[in-house]
Design a protein around this motif. Structure first.
Motif, PDB file in Angstrom:
ATOM      1  N   TYR A  19       0.840  -1.198   0.000  1.00  0.00           N
ATOM      2  CA  TYR A  19       0.000   0.000   0.000  1.00  0.00           C
ATOM      3  C   TYR A  19       0.870   1.241   0.000  1.00  0.00           C
ATOM      4  O   TYR A  19       1.835   1.338   0.760  1.00  0.00           O
ATOM      5  N   ILE A  20       0.519   2.228  -0.861  1.00  0.00           N
ATOM      6  CA  ILE A  20       1.288   3.475  -0.875  1.00  0.00           C
ATOM      7  C   ILE A  20       0.448   4.709  -0.543  1.00  0.00           C
ATOM      8  O   ILE A  20       0.984   5.734  -0.163  1.00  0.00           O
ATOM      9  N   GLY A  21      -0.889   4.624  -0.712  1.00  0.00           N
ATOM     10  CA  GLY A  21      -1.713   5.793  -0.430  1.00  0.00           C
ATOM     11  C   GLY A  21      -3.085   5.656  -1.056  1.00  0.00           C
ATOM     12  O   GLY A  21      -3.531   4.551  -1.352  1.00  0.00           O
ATOM     13  N   TYR A  22      -3.736   6.804  -1.293  1.00  0.00           N
ATOM     14  CA  TYR A  22      -5.079   6.772  -1.859  1.00  0.00           C
ATOM     15  C   TYR A  22      -5.326   8.041  -2.676  1.00  0.00           C
ATOM     16  O   TYR A  22      -4.658   9.061  -2.493  1.00  0.00           O
ATOM     17  N   ILE A  23      -6.308   7.959  -3.580  1.00  0.00           N
ATOM     18  CA  ILE A  23      -6.692   9.099  -4.411  1.00  0.00           C
ATOM     19  C   ILE A  23      -7.586  10.011  -3.566  1.00  0.00           C
ATOM     20  O   ILE A  23      -8.586   9.561  -3.008  1.00  0.00           O
ATOM     21  N   THR A  24      -7.224  11.289  -3.461  1.00  0.00           N
ATOM     22  CA  THR A  24      -7.973  12.190  -2.591  1.00  0.00           C
ATOM     23  C   THR A  24      -9.010  13.019  -3.333  1.00  0.00           C
ATOM     24  O   THR A  24     -10.107  13.227  -2.827  1.00  0.00           O
ATOM     25  N   ARG A  25      -8.647  13.536  -4.519  1.00  0.00           N
ATOM     26  CA  ARG A  25      -9.586  14.404  -5.225  1.00  0.00           C
ATOM     27  C   ARG A  25      -9.190  14.539  -6.688  1.00  0.00           C
ATOM     28  O   ARG A  25      -8.084  14.162  -7.065  1.00  0.00           O
ATOM     29  N   THR A  26     -10.117  15.101  -7.454  1.00  0.00           N
ATOM     30  CA  THR A  26      -9.810  15.393  -8.850  1.00  0.00           C
ATOM     31  C   THR A  26      -9.259  16.807  -8.930  1.00  0.00           C
ATOM     32  O   THR A  26      -9.429  17.618  -7.997  1.00  0.00           O
ATOM     33  N   GLU A  29       0.791   7.548   1.870  1.00  0.00           N
ATOM     34  CA  GLU A  29       0.971   7.160   3.261  1.00  0.00           C
ATOM     35  C   GLU A  29       2.230   6.305   3.399  1.00  0.00           C
ATOM     36  O   GLU A  29       2.538   5.834   4.484  1.00  0.00           O
ATOM     37  N   PHE A  30       2.942   6.136   2.300  1.00  0.00           N
ATOM     38  CA  PHE A  30       4.207   5.409   2.276  1.00  0.00           C
ATOM     39  C   PHE A  30       5.311   6.435   2.490  1.00  0.00           C
ATOM     40  O   PHE A  30       5.406   7.424   1.760  1.00  0.00           O
ATOM     41  N   GLU A  31       6.136   6.207   3.503  1.00  0.00           N
ATOM     42  CA  GLU A  31       7.113   7.203   3.939  1.00  0.00           C
ATOM     43  C   GLU A  31       8.116   7.593   2.846  1.00  0.00           C
ATOM     44  O   GLU A  31       8.428   8.764   2.669  1.00  0.00           O
ATOM     45  N   ASP A  32       8.628   6.629   2.091  1.00  0.00           N
ATOM     46  CA  ASP A  32       9.652   6.901   1.083  1.00  0.00           C
ATOM     47  C   ASP A  32       9.047   7.074  -0.311  1.00  0.00           C
ATOM     48  O   ASP A  32       9.549   6.543  -1.296  1.00  0.00           O
ATOM     49  N   TYR A  33       7.979   7.843  -0.402  1.00  0.00           N
ATOM     50  CA  TYR A  33       7.266   7.960  -1.673  1.00  0.00           C
ATOM     51  C   TYR A  33       8.119   8.560  -2.791  1.00  0.00           C
ATOM     52  O   TYR A  33       7.893   8.267  -3.964  1.00  0.00           O
ATOM     53  N   LEU A  34       9.114   9.371  -2.458  1.00  0.00           N
ATOM     54  CA  LEU A  34       9.972   9.958  -3.495  1.00  0.00           C
ATOM     55  C   LEU A  34      10.849   8.912  -4.173  1.00  0.00           C
ATOM     56  O   LEU A  34      11.345   9.139  -5.274  1.00  0.00           O
ATOM     57  N   ASP A  35      11.033   7.753  -3.544  1.00  0.00           N
ATOM     58  CA  ASP A  35      11.856   6.684  -4.106  1.00  0.00           C
ATOM     59  C   ASP A  35      11.054   5.682  -4.932  1.00  0.00           C
ATOM     60  O   ASP A  35      11.612   4.713  -5.444  1.00  0.00           O
ATOM     61  N   LEU A  56       5.307  15.056  -8.593  1.00  0.00           N
ATOM     62  CA  LEU A  56       5.493  14.813  -7.152  1.00  0.00           C
ATOM     63  C   LEU A  56       5.651  16.128  -6.400  1.00  0.00           C
ATOM     64  O   LEU A  56       6.257  17.075  -6.909  1.00  0.00           O
ATOM     65  N   HIS A  57       5.119  16.169  -5.192  1.00  0.00           N
ATOM     66  CA  HIS A  57       5.243  17.343  -4.328  1.00  0.00           C
ATOM     67  C   HIS A  57       5.869  16.921  -3.001  1.00  0.00           C
ATOM     68  O   HIS A  57       5.875  15.746  -2.643  1.00  0.00           O
ATOM     69  N   ASN A  58       6.376  17.897  -2.243  1.00  0.00           N
ATOM     70  CA  ASN A  58       7.058  17.607  -0.975  1.00  0.00           C
ATOM     71  C   ASN A  58       6.103  17.402   0.190  1.00  0.00           C
ATOM     72  O   ASN A  58       6.525  17.132   1.289  1.00  0.00           O
ATOM     73  N   ASN A  59       4.805  17.534  -0.030  1.00  0.00           N
ATOM     74  CA  ASN A  59       3.838  17.412   1.060  1.00  0.00           C
ATOM     75  C   ASN A  59       3.117  16.067   1.025  1.00  0.00           C
ATOM     76  O   ASN A  59       1.941  15.984   1.346  1.00  0.00           O
ATOM     77  N   SER A  60       3.813  15.018   0.610  1.00  0.00           N
ATOM     78  CA  SER A  60       3.263  13.656   0.544  1.00  0.00           C
ATOM     79  C   SER A  60       2.128  13.527  -0.468  1.00  0.00           C
ATOM     80  O   SER A  60       1.253  12.689  -0.328  1.00  0.00           O
ATOM     81  N   THR A  61       2.145  14.369  -1.495  1.00  0.00           N
ATOM     82  CA  THR A  61       1.131  14.272  -2.536  1.00  0.00           C
ATOM     83  C   THR A  61       1.775  14.284  -3.916  1.00  0.00           C
ATOM     84  O   THR A  61       2.930  14.653  -4.072  1.00  0.00           O
ATOM     85  N   ALA A  62       0.975  13.897  -4.898  1.00  0.00           N
ATOM     86  CA  ALA A  62       1.367  13.983  -6.300  1.00  0.00           C
ATOM     87  C   ALA A  62       0.108  14.213  -7.112  1.00  0.00           C
ATOM     88  O   ALA A  62      -0.985  13.779  -6.722  1.00  0.00           O
ATOM     89  N   TYR A  63       0.256  14.897  -8.221  1.00  0.00           N
ATOM     90  CA  TYR A  63      -0.826  14.992  -9.190  1.00  0.00           C
ATOM     91  C   TYR A  63      -0.525  13.988 -10.272  1.00  0.00           C
ATOM     92  O   TYR A  63       0.591  13.961 -10.807  1.00  0.00           O
ATOM     93  N   ILE A  64      -1.498  13.140 -10.580  1.00  0.00           N
ATOM     94  CA  ILE A  64      -1.288  12.081 -11.562  1.00  0.00           C
ATOM     95  C   ILE A  64      -2.389  12.106 -12.619  1.00  0.00           C
ATOM     96  O   ILE A  64      -3.515  12.515 -12.350  1.00  0.00           O
ATOM     97  N   LYS A 123       8.638  -3.652  -6.480  1.00  0.00           N
ATOM     98  CA  LYS A 123       8.953  -2.231  -6.661  1.00  0.00           C
ATOM     99  C   LYS A 123       9.175  -1.506  -5.332  1.00  0.00           C
ATOM    100  O   LYS A 123       9.372  -0.296  -5.329  1.00  0.00           O
ATOM    101  N   MET A 124       9.136  -2.249  -4.225  1.00  0.00           N
ATOM    102  CA  MET A 124       9.359  -1.613  -2.928  1.00  0.00           C
ATOM    103  C   MET A 124      10.823  -1.184  -2.822  1.00  0.00           C
ATOM    104  O   MET A 124      11.720  -1.992  -3.039  1.00  0.00           O
ATOM    105  N   PRO A 125      11.070   0.104  -2.516  1.00  0.00           N
ATOM    106  CA  PRO A 125      12.452   0.570  -2.387  1.00  0.00           C
ATOM    107  C   PRO A 125      13.178  -0.146  -1.242  1.00  0.00           C
ATOM    108  O   PRO A 125      12.583  -0.413  -0.195  1.00  0.00           O
ATOM    109  N   VAL A 126      14.448  -0.444  -1.456  1.00  0.00           N
ATOM    110  CA  VAL A 126      15.258  -1.116  -0.434  1.00  0.00           C
ATOM    111  C   VAL A 126      15.850  -0.046   0.478  1.00  0.00           C
ATOM    112  O   VAL A 126      16.464   0.911   0.010  1.00  0.00           O
TER     113      VAL A 126
END
Length: 175
Positions: A8-15, A27-33, A57-65, A90-93
């Protein structure tokens, strides 16, 4: 792909906008990796692949996809609040020396005065500190993970020894 084969890495919040762009909250801590080329969304207890067209990718634990074949807000709407996964391969080591407070989940807490209290069920990051939650006699005891209270951590045995303030455990047991 099955849920056991993914993490699990997170969830879709909004359009965002009318062209089907969505915000993903990590919600995955190393999302930038993370390698984000295809994401799996949980729908009816099954993982459905969505291929990424664009990601910011953004620094506030979000991304626009933007996903391929999701080019309008009406196609994006059913994806809101869906949990997002990636394949286990694909889990970062992480470096074994990279220990984090969240790694303490599952550790047994032993207080110097009160003895064994229970297992850490959650670790929250608050602005000033990290807070551990332990289930003690059916009640949630919370305490700060500070150097003042932690006496030692045994990573092999998954035990953390603490010296909690006098009366804290009794307060939870009585309440």
């Amino acid at each position: 792909m099955k849920l056991e084969e993914a993490f699990y890495i997170g969830y879709i919040t909004r359009t965002r906008g009318l062209k089907g762009e969505m915000q993903l909250f990590f919600e995955f801590e190393d999302y930038l990796d993370l390698q984000l080329d295809v994401l799996f969304l949980e729908m009816n207890k099954k993982l459905v692949p969505y291929f990424i067209d664009a990601v910011k990718l953004h620094n506030n634990s979000t991304a626009y996809i933007s996903f391929e074949d999701v080019d309008h807000i009406d196609k994006a709407q059913p994806l809101l609040k869906k949990k997002v996964y990636l394949p286990l391969e694909k889990m970062p080591v992480r470096d074994p020396d990279d220990f984090r407070y969240s790694d303490l989940i599952g550790y047994i807490v032993v207080d110097q005065t009160e003895g064994e209290l229970g297992e850490i069920t959650n670790v929250q990051e608050l602005p000033q500190q990290f807070i551990a939650t332990v289930n003690v006699d059916g009640k949630e005891l919370m305490f700060p993970l500070s150097d003042d209270l932690i006496i030692g951590v045994d990573a092999d045995e998954h035990v953390i020894e603490v010296k909690l303030p006098d009366g804290l455990v009794a307060l939870y047991r009585e309440g």
